[in-house]
Structure formats: C-alpha cells, structure tokens
Scaffold this motif. Sequence first.
Motif, PDB file in Angstrom:
ATOM      1  N   THR A  18       0.803  -1.231   0.000  1.00 24.34           N
ATOM      2  CA  THR A  18       0.000   0.000   0.000  1.00 24.34           C
ATOM      3  C   THR A  18       0.832   1.275   0.000  1.00 24.34           C
ATOM      4  N   PHE A  19       2.113   1.193   0.386  1.00 21.98           N
ATOM      5  CA  PHE A  19       2.951   2.387   0.478  1.00 21.98           C
ATOM      6  C   PHE A  19       3.779   2.640  -0.771  1.00 21.98           C
ATOM      7  N   CYS A  20       3.778   1.716  -1.728  1.00 23.37           N
ATOM      8  CA  CYS A  20       4.806   1.674  -2.770  1.00 23.37           C
ATOM      9  C   CYS A  20       4.274   2.056  -4.155  1.00 23.37           C
ATOM     10  N   VAL A  21       5.075   2.837  -4.888  1.00 19.19           N
ATOM     11  CA  VAL A  21       4.687   3.262  -6.230  1.00 19.19           C
ATOM     12  C   VAL A  21       5.279   2.372  -7.326  1.00 19.19           C
ATOM     13  N   VAL A  22       6.154   1.450  -6.969  1.00 16.41           N
ATOM     14  CA  VAL A  22       6.899   0.686  -7.981  1.00 16.41           C
ATOM     15  C   VAL A  22       5.996  -0.031  -8.994  1.00 16.41           C
ATOM     16  N   PRO A  23       4.896  -0.710  -8.571  1.00 15.88           N
ATOM     17  CA  PRO A  23       4.061  -1.372  -9.582  1.00 15.88           C
ATOM     18  C   PRO A  23       3.488  -0.401 -10.611  1.00 15.88           C
ATOM     19  N   TYR A  24       3.318   0.853 -10.196  1.00 12.34           N
ATOM     20  CA  TYR A  24       2.735   1.848 -11.104  1.00 12.34           C
ATOM     21  C   TYR A  24       3.794   2.502 -11.991  1.00 12.34           C
ATOM     22  N   THR A  25       5.056   2.476 -11.562  1.00 11.29           N
ATOM     23  CA  THR A  25       6.110   3.132 -12.337  1.00 11.29           C
ATOM     24  C   THR A  25       6.946   2.163 -13.155  1.00 11.29           C
ATOM     25  N   ALA A  38      -0.243  -5.970   7.854  1.00 11.96           N
ATOM     26  CA  ALA A  38      -1.523  -6.141   7.151  1.00 11.96           C
ATOM     27  C   ALA A  38      -1.939  -4.835   6.485  1.00 11.96           C
ATOM     28  N   ALA A  39      -1.752  -3.705   7.191  1.00 16.51           N
ATOM     29  CA  ALA A  39      -2.094  -2.404   6.603  1.00 16.51           C
ATOM     30  C   ALA A  39      -1.205  -2.089   5.405  1.00 16.51           C
ATOM     31  N   MET A  40       0.020  -2.582   5.437  1.00  7.54           N
ATOM     32  CA  MET A  40       0.938  -2.403   4.309  1.00  7.54           C
ATOM     33  C   MET A  40       0.653  -3.366   3.158  1.00  7.54           C
ATOM     34  N   LYS A  41      -0.188  -4.379   3.422  1.00  2.00           N
ATOM     35  CA  LYS A  41      -0.493  -5.424   2.444  1.00  2.00           C
ATOM     36  C   LYS A  41       0.774  -6.168   2.029  1.00  2.00           C
ATOM     37  N   ARG A  42       1.560  -6.566   3.024  1.00  2.00           N
ATOM     38  CA  ARG A  42       2.806  -7.264   2.750  1.00  2.00           C
ATOM     39  C   ARG A  42       2.595  -8.745   2.438  1.00  2.00           C
ATOM     40  N   GLY A  43       1.505  -9.310   2.901  1.00  2.00           N
ATOM     41  CA  GLY A  43       1.213 -10.695   2.557  1.00  2.00           C
ATOM     42  C   GLY A  43       1.917 -11.713   3.434  1.00  2.00           C
ATOM     43  N   SER A  87      16.502   2.129   6.358  1.00  2.00           N
ATOM     44  CA  SER A  87      15.353   2.487   7.200  1.00  2.00           C
ATOM     45  C   SER A  87      15.020   3.960   7.027  1.00  2.00           C
ATOM     46  N   PHE A  88      13.729   4.237   6.903  1.00  2.00           N
ATOM     47  CA  PHE A  88      13.285   5.593   6.604  1.00  2.00           C
ATOM     48  C   PHE A  88      11.963   5.880   7.303  1.00  2.00           C
ATOM     49  N   ILE A  89      11.711   7.158   7.508  1.00  2.00           N
ATOM     50  CA  ILE A  89      10.393   7.590   7.962  1.00  2.00           C
ATOM     51  C   ILE A  89       9.430   7.474   6.786  1.00  2.00           C
ATOM     52  N   TYR A  90       8.221   7.011   7.052  1.00  2.00           N
ATOM     53  CA  TYR A  90       7.218   6.837   5.997  1.00  2.00           C
ATOM     54  C   TYR A  90       7.052   8.119   5.181  1.00  2.00           C
ATOM     55  N   SER A  91       7.034   7.958   3.868  1.00  2.00           N
ATOM     56  CA  SER A  91       6.858   9.074   2.945  1.00  2.00           C
ATOM     57  C   SER A  91       5.609   8.827   2.106  1.00  2.00           C
ATOM     58  N   PRO A 148      -2.478   3.449  -2.054  1.00  2.00           N
ATOM     59  CA  PRO A 148      -3.568   3.327  -1.079  1.00  2.00           C
ATOM     60  C   PRO A 148      -3.236   3.940   0.284  1.00  2.00           C
ATOM     61  N   ALA A 149      -1.997   3.822   0.726  1.00  2.00           N
ATOM     62  CA  ALA A 149      -1.620   4.337   2.044  1.00  2.00           C
ATOM     63  C   ALA A 149      -1.709   5.851   2.118  1.00  2.00           C
ATOM     64  N   ALA A 150      -1.678   6.510   0.951  1.00  2.00           N
ATOM     65  CA  ALA A 150      -1.764   7.970   0.948  1.00  2.00           C
ATOM     66  C   ALA A 150      -3.094   8.467   1.500  1.00  2.00           C
ATOM     67  N   GLU A 151      -4.100   7.598   1.518  1.00  2.00           N
ATOM     68  CA  GLU A 151      -5.423   7.982   2.013  1.00  2.00           C
ATOM     69  C   GLU A 151      -5.597   7.693   3.505  1.00  2.00           C
ATOM     70  N   LEU A 152      -4.615   7.047   4.123  1.00  2.00           N
ATOM     71  CA  LEU A 152      -4.730   6.694   5.540  1.00  2.00           C
ATOM     72  C   LEU A 152      -4.411   7.891   6.432  1.00  2.00           C
ATOM     73  N   GLN A 153      -5.081   7.950   7.561  1.00  2.00           N
ATOM     74  CA  GLN A 153      -4.836   9.041   8.505  1.00  2.00           C
ATOM     75  C   GLN A 153      -3.489   8.831   9.195  1.00  2.00           C
ATOM     76  N   ASP A 154      -2.702   9.878   9.254  1.00  2.00           N
ATOM     77  CA  ASP A 154      -1.370   9.805   9.847  1.00  2.00           C
ATOM     78  C   ASP A 154      -1.273  10.876  10.934  1.00  2.00           C
ATOM     79  N   ASP A 155      -1.419  10.460  12.190  1.00  2.00           N
ATOM     80  CA  ASP A 155      -1.453  11.441  13.276  1.00  2.00           C
ATOM     81  C   ASP A 155      -0.274  11.317  14.240  1.00  2.00           C
TER      82      ASP A 155
END
Length: 462
Positions: free
Chosen positions: A162-169, A289-294, A349-353, A359-366
């Motif tokens: 859900t966090f990754c653009v690779v399949p689209y690029t 699970a939220a990342m859809k890692r499988g 290791s990185f802070i989420y971008s 899909p993750a872009a629509e999740l609330q990040d507080d």
Amino acid sequence: MAGKYFIKTYGCQMNEYDSSRMGDVLEAEYGMTPTDDPQQAQVILFNTCSVREKAQEKVFTDLGWIREYKQANPDVVVGVGGCVASQEGEAIVKRARYVDVVFGPQTLHRLPELIEQRRRTGRAAVDITFPEIEKFDSLPPARVEGASAFVSIMEGCSKYCTFCVVPYTRGEEVSRPLLDVLADITDLAQRGVKEVTLLGQNVNAYRGAMHGLAGEGLAGEGMEGAGAFADFALLLELVNDIDGIERIRYTTSHPREMTQRLIDAYATCPKLVSHLHLPVQSGSDRILAAMKRGHTAMEYKSIIRRLRKVRPDICLSSDFIVGFPGETGADFEATMRLIEELDFDQSFSFIYSRRPGTPAAELQDDTPHELKVERLMRLQAQIQTQADRINTAMVGTVQRALVEAPAKKDPNELAARTDNNRVVNFAVPHGLARDRLMHNFVELRITHAYPHSLRGELVLRA
C-alpha cells in the motif's frame, strides 16, 4: 552526435544498473563517452526515483540548476528517465519546458529514437509505456568494469504494497527467459567477471521461460507445468555451475517468494554468498496487514530460522518503514523486538513518505514527526550496535574477499568485499604489485573492526 554524456542517478541498484545501460546505448549509437561534469556534456540525463518524496523533489531542484545551461546551449539534450518519469510523464515537460525527452525504465533502449524525434519535430518526446521484455532484447552488450557485474533478470512488481509506487512506475513482474540470463552471465564470465549480482524489484519472484529446455536434462523441480518456467532456485543452481563465476549475490527479494527450494539453494550452491537482504518493513502484524505485505512477523521469522539451519553464519539486512500511518508505540516495539531477535546487521530504514496514488496515501497519519524521528534514530542505533558486535567477532578470522578498488581514505591501500558484505581495507605488502590483487579474490586476516568497515592484512600462501 559525438561528444559526452552526463547521467545523475537517484535511488536503488536497479536505477544504477539502468543508468549504466543508458550509457551503453549512447556509446553504441553515437560513440559518446561519459563525463562527471554536466557542463561538458551534450546529453544530460536524470535517472529518477519516486519511492520517497525527497528523491522526487530533488529531481526538479536539479532540473532547476540545469535550466540556465540549457538556455545558453540549446543543442544540449536534457532528459528525465526512471520512475518519476513513469509517474509524471508529460507533466514533467509542463513543469520544466526545457526538458527534451522523458522515458520510463522500460523504454530506456528507445533513447536514440526519442532524441531523433525531438530534433525532427522540435517538441519534447515522451515514452513511458511498458513494452516488457523488448528492452533487454534491444540493449547493446553491457560494459565490463572490474570483476563484479549486475545482471537484471526481471522487472516490475506485482505485490502492490500500500505504500509503494513501484508497480505503477515499473509495471507488473516480467522475467527474462532463462537462456538469455545464462547467456549474459556466461559472456560476463568469459570477460573476466567473477561476481554477479542478480537484480529485480522482487528478484526471487523470477519465473523465466525455458523455451524447450525441458528435453535437455533440466526438467523436474523448478519447472512449473507444461509451459516450462524456471524458478529462481533453479536459476541460482545453473549460475552456480557457470565456470568463472565464483560468487553470486541478489537483490531485492520479498518474503512471500522465499520458498523452501530457494532456502535449500543455500545448502547446494556454495557460490551463493552468506548475506541476504530481505525487506520486512515492520515487526507488527497489524502494520504488515495495513501495508499489504502478505506475511506475518512469525512467517518471516520462520523463513530466517530455516535459512540459518542451512547457513548458520548468514548475515541479514532489511528495509524498515518507521511511522507508517497508524503505527503505535506497541507496533514500533514489535519491530524493535524483531530486529533484536533476528540480529539484523544492516538496514535501509526511513520515515514513511506519502506517495500520491498509493492506497496508504489515504490513511490518517497522526503520529508527530518528532516521534517518528526519535523512533528511527533508536532503530538505527540498535542495528548499528548489532553490526558492531558482528564486526568485532570477525577480528582474528581469515576472510575470502574480492578486491574492488583503491581504499577511499588511502588510495595507496586497497578495499575488498567479504562474502558477508563487509568492506575490508588493507595495505599492499612491499614488493607485491597492486595489479596482481585488483579484481581478484584474496584471503585477509581481520585485524580491526570499525563501525562501517574492517581492517585486515593479506594472507600470503607459500
């Protein structure tokens, strides 16, 4: 169009490989040579990455400083390739009108066509399609520099985390035919390459068409159905048998494709290094699970347990995302427990971008940014502590290492890489020619351990 080319690369090893192939294309088509100075270049290319926001914005910053040079030298070709090109397409030209060509990872082989189209029409040429395997069939032979080489065996990703653009690029997973990969590696071995790194977004998802090889003694395990597709484990077994190749690495892999056959290859393929980069991203099942890692954390740990059963000395590195939307303190502590239990010794290791379109872009990040930074620093400190312990344990041992280049801090010394991916700097004994050691395997006794390297001394055999 003779002259020089300049390529700036952002992101992963796949991009590094793609940049080298862009150079191959320009050299084969135009006889051009590389330069480190963009103001000496007739072709300036930016090979981009969109995995993290900062990498994407850096491209447009760099395009800004090239603008003046382009205005003063209108015949210079400015191009944007890679994942940002795939994602943005025509929008790049609208934002930076002095860009001449825009091309995706799958169309870099069409670079000369795009340059000629730009010259013929006077308009920017854009091609971000996904022609699958055509790229590999169209590329000229790769240059060989030293004893190590990258070999791209598949492209794309079908996991859709859900966090990754690779399949689209980069598109869906597409594997090169088995014979093509083996032919490339055999050719590299004949040209002096001793170590190959097999590349792919999910390299262990490789499923290469065997094209009639079922009748040539390769049938059996690793072939899927009547269509005869080779799995990654079979590819490793065949590469292990190629004369001249002495060491095999691969990156990047996915836990879902870490099959028992692949684990067993660590017992049957002695040329396969005792180092594995296996991204996990988080130790929390809720976040996974939220990342859809499988996969779950327990399933990941099971893979490592089985792997260490056949390779007890294997060193592990991984990817971690800190501060994924919804990550709690308990989720982060689960990641820290996983890191300590499995004893990772290196990480990316990185802070989420947040990446638009995922899909993750629509999740609330507080989660406050300051807390994310604090967690990241703690994670990285723990992995460094573990790496220091492993480095210290290597002192006194003798390691087989491939000499890669002059040492960074002292060019009179040499730097070599061990099986478990450590850099060892060492002095050349008096009276021994450096050229005899460069790009060859040597034995080094480790004498000192440092945070990011080791020091050793050459072991001379009678």
